[in-house]
Design an enzyme around this catalytic site. Sequence first.
Site, PDB file in Angstrom:
ATOM      1  N   LEU A   1      -4.351 -10.370   1.325  1.00 17.17           N
ATOM      2  CA  LEU A   1      -4.094  -9.152   2.076  1.00 17.17           C
ATOM      3  C   LEU A   1      -3.459  -8.096   1.186  1.00 17.17           C
ATOM      4  O   LEU A   1      -2.484  -8.368   0.482  1.00 17.17           O
ATOM      5  CB  LEU A   1      -3.165  -9.460   3.262  1.00 17.17           C
ATOM      6  CG  LEU A   1      -2.752  -8.254   4.109  1.00 17.17           C
ATOM      7  CD1 LEU A   1      -3.957  -7.650   4.819  1.00 17.17           C
ATOM      8  CD2 LEU A   1      -1.680  -8.657   5.111  1.00 17.17           C
ATOM      9  N   HIS A   2      -4.038  -6.909   1.190  1.00 21.77           N
ATOM     10  CA  HIS A   2      -3.467  -5.800   0.441  1.00 21.77           C
ATOM     11  C   HIS A   2      -3.770  -4.486   1.148  1.00 21.77           C
ATOM     12  O   HIS A   2      -4.857  -4.293   1.666  1.00 21.77           O
ATOM     13  CB  HIS A   2      -3.929  -5.769  -1.011  1.00 21.77           C
ATOM     14  CG  HIS A   2      -5.407  -5.729  -1.225  1.00 21.77           C
ATOM     15  ND1 HIS A   2      -6.222  -6.826  -1.015  1.00 21.77           N
ATOM     16  CD2 HIS A   2      -6.215  -4.728  -1.629  1.00 21.77           C
ATOM     17  CE1 HIS A   2      -7.472  -6.497  -1.306  1.00 21.77           C
ATOM     18  NE2 HIS A   2      -7.493  -5.228  -1.669  1.00 21.77           N
ATOM     19  N   LEU A   3      -2.767  -3.638   1.185  1.00 20.01           N
ATOM     20  CA  LEU A   3      -2.876  -2.331   1.806  1.00 20.01           C
ATOM     21  C   LEU A   3      -2.873  -1.284   0.697  1.00 20.01           C
ATOM     22  O   LEU A   3      -2.033  -1.325  -0.200  1.00 20.01           O
ATOM     23  CB  LEU A   3      -1.685  -2.118   2.749  1.00 20.01           C
ATOM     24  CG  LEU A   3      -1.647  -0.790   3.474  1.00 20.01           C
ATOM     25  CD1 LEU A   3      -1.353  -1.022   4.949  1.00 20.01           C
ATOM     26  CD2 LEU A   3      -0.591   0.118   2.868  1.00 20.01           C
TER      27      LEU A   3
END
Length: 144
Positions: free
Chosen positions: A104-106
């Site tokens: 997960l990466h924003l």
Amino acid sequence: MADPVSTSPAACVFCRIVAGEDEAAVVLETDDLIAFLDQRPVFRGHVLLVPREHVVTLPDLPAALRDPFLAAAQRIATAVVEGLGAQGSFVAMNNTVSQSVPHLHLHVVPRTKGDGLRGFFWPRQKYGDGERAEYAARLHAALA
């Protein structure tokens, strides 16, 4: 179903960054999260926010990390304006489809009116000599 090898922490570049095994221009660290400059930014100052725990998609994010994750995203979105002089930001994440790293990466991308970004076409740039460290330092200072 995702390939278990590609989603394992041992094969994950972001897990290696979290562990200090791979280099990154870190701009924010907490006990649960780390944010660093994207290696191939849409625009200089493009930040990736990731949980330290290997979580593949947003639905996998533990409830206890939801508020800290969003709070950090808000701080980074403010920092790209205050620290880099951007007029605003583009904040996004992919879940599985178009997710280049299965962790997960924003994305927080600095934006300025007329910067040329249209829709979801993301032209990539490279940092010049010393620029990456300079942008990381400016964002780190804005997040302090």
